[in-house]
Design an enzyme around this catalytic site. Structure first.
Site, mmCIF file in Angstrom:
data_model
loop_
_atom_site.group_PDB
_atom_site.id
_atom_site.type_symbol
_atom_site.label_atom_id
_atom_site.label_comp_id
_atom_site.label_asym_id
_atom_site.label_seq_id
_atom_site.Cartn_x
_atom_site.Cartn_y
_atom_site.Cartn_z
ATOM 1 N N THR A 58 0.726 -1.292 -0.140
ATOM 2 C CA THR A 58 0.081 -0.203 -0.052
ATOM 3 C C THR A 58 0.827 1.119 -0.120
ATOM 4 O OG1 THR A 58 -0.261 0.142 2.551
ATOM 5 C CG2 THR A 58 -1.835 -1.197 1.343
ATOM 6 N N ASP A 59 2.082 1.051 0.565
ATOM 7 C CA ASP A 59 2.946 2.279 0.587
ATOM 8 C C ASP A 59 3.315 2.466 -0.775
ATOM 9 O OD1 ASP A 59 4.720 3.832 2.231
ATOM 10 O OD2 ASP A 59 6.190 3.030 0.765
ATOM 11 N N PHE A 160 -45.847 20.356 6.208
ATOM 12 C CA PHE A 160 -45.862 18.962 6.310
ATOM 13 C C PHE A 160 -47.104 18.653 7.093
ATOM 14 C CE2 PHE A 160 -44.732 14.845 8.232
ATOM 15 C CZ PHE A 160 -44.529 14.100 6.889
ATOM 16 N N VAL A 225 -39.912 16.541 2.312
ATOM 17 C CA VAL A 225 -38.466 16.352 1.812
ATOM 18 C C VAL A 225 -38.780 15.476 0.747
ATOM 19 C CG1 VAL A 225 -36.266 15.836 2.527
ATOM 20 C CG2 VAL A 225 -37.667 16.987 4.154
ATOM 21 N N GLN A 226 -39.552 14.472 0.919
ATOM 22 C CA GLN A 226 -39.541 13.251 -0.235
ATOM 23 C C GLN A 226 -40.080 13.954 -1.661
ATOM 24 O OE1 GLN A 226 -40.722 13.244 3.027
ATOM 25 N NE2 GLN A 226 -41.234 10.886 3.474
ATOM 26 N N ASN A 252 -33.480 15.392 7.405
ATOM 27 C CA ASN A 252 -34.607 16.459 7.755
ATOM 28 C C ASN A 252 -34.096 17.130 9.088
ATOM 29 O OD1 ASN A 252 -36.760 18.331 7.959
ATOM 30 N ND2 ASN A 252 -38.271 16.728 8.098
#
Ligand code: URC
Length: 296
Positions: A58-59, A160, A225-226, A252
């Site tokens: 990974t280095d 709402f 929100v939907q 929300n």
């Protein structure tokens, strides 16, 4: 003990932080990224037989990211840069079958000083970021990109009501409420072939999706929100034919009226102006919207 097997694996380097300065005379650009590289392929023996011979350290992956950033002319275009990194690992190592490259581009906005854009000074104006995830394999490439952590709020134009009420419901109907969310959006590109990748204006599409998201949020007379989420997604898909689907995750972030009636002060309906912002809990509205032709 019952028999086991390695069901799946991916490994690589995460959180590689990198900044590139591009200088055109006195005019400088700064690009700051966080990169993750994950490889899949013939690595089973490293897990099951402690045989490291196939492991790309990974280095070395970290070094590769910095070297490719030095050589690339597309670092500011994270989708293209991620594709270059993915292609490097697939073409260099025949035992690597899939490279997944994720990049976050951090925001540096050029300063406006004495009415002029400054040539080498920048500031952070918001924590929202552009990110991408590119999966590169011998079969082809898939690209998804996103806008993350865009905090927005409107003080009206949101209601709402009419929701299901039963013995567990206490929430009053709201005809005019504050609406606030932290937008996370992820969209998938329709990539025909490798040659098309460089032709897609990824940064312009990102800016446009951000603008459509803000415009829809501000102007939609929101029933929920939907409903606002769906309209945002519809507007994005209508404008951008290169995008197959878009997913939004919208918390929300509630702002509830503080109860000031106890002190003889009106704070409901038209008199509401003092609210308590709640960080927790929040609603969470998520959906993916796709073109009908891509429905399975
Ligand atoms: O827009 C909303 N959608 C909901 O599903 C919901 N639930 C809730 O309590 N408030 C809201 N608001």
């Amino acid at each position: 003990m019952s028999e086991v097997y390695l069901k799946e694996q991916e490994y690589g380097k995460d959180r590689v932080r990198l900044a590139k300065v591009v200088k055109t005379g006195k005019w400088h650009e700064i690009i700051e990224l966080t990169v993750r590289v994950l490889l899949d392929g013939e690595f089973e023996d490293s897990y099951t037989k402690a045989d490291n011979s196939m492991i790309v350290a990974t280095d070395s992956m970290k070094n590769t990211i910095y070297i490719l950033a030095k050589q690339s002319s597309c670092v500011e275009n994270i989708e293209v840069f991620a594709t270059e990194i993915g292609k490097h690992f697939i073409t260099t190592y025949s035992h690597v079958h899939k490279a997944t490259i994720s990049i976050i581009k951090h925001k540096w906005t050029r300063m406006l000083i004495d009415g002029k854009l400054h040539d080498h000074s920048f500031h952070r104006d918001g924590e929202d970021v552009h990110d991408t995830k590119v999966v590169f394999s011998r079969k082809g490439v898939t690209i998804e990109s996103g806008l993350k952590n865009l905090l927005v709020l409107k003080t009206t134009g949101s209601a709402f009501y009419g929701f299901l009420r039963d013995k567990y419901t206490t929430l009053p109907e709201a005809y005019d409420r504050i609406l606030s969310t932290n937008v996370d959006a992820t969209w998938t590109f329709n990539i025909q072939n490798m040659a098309s990748v460089e032709k897609i204006p990824f940064n312009d599409i990102f800016e446009s999706i951000k603008q459509i998201t803000l415009h829809t949020f501000a102007t939609h007379n929101s029933a929920s929100v939907q409903a606002t989420l769906y309209l945002m997604a519809k507007n994005v898909l209508k404008k951008h034919s290169q995008i197959d689907s878009i997913r939004y995750e919208l918390p929300n972030k509630h702002y509830f009226n503080y109860d000031l009636e106890r002190f003889g002060l009106k704070n409901t309906g038209k008199d509401a102006d003092i609210f308590v912002p709640f960080s927790d809990p929040a609603g969470l509205i998520t959906a993916t919207v796709a073109r009908v032709k891509s429905r399975l």
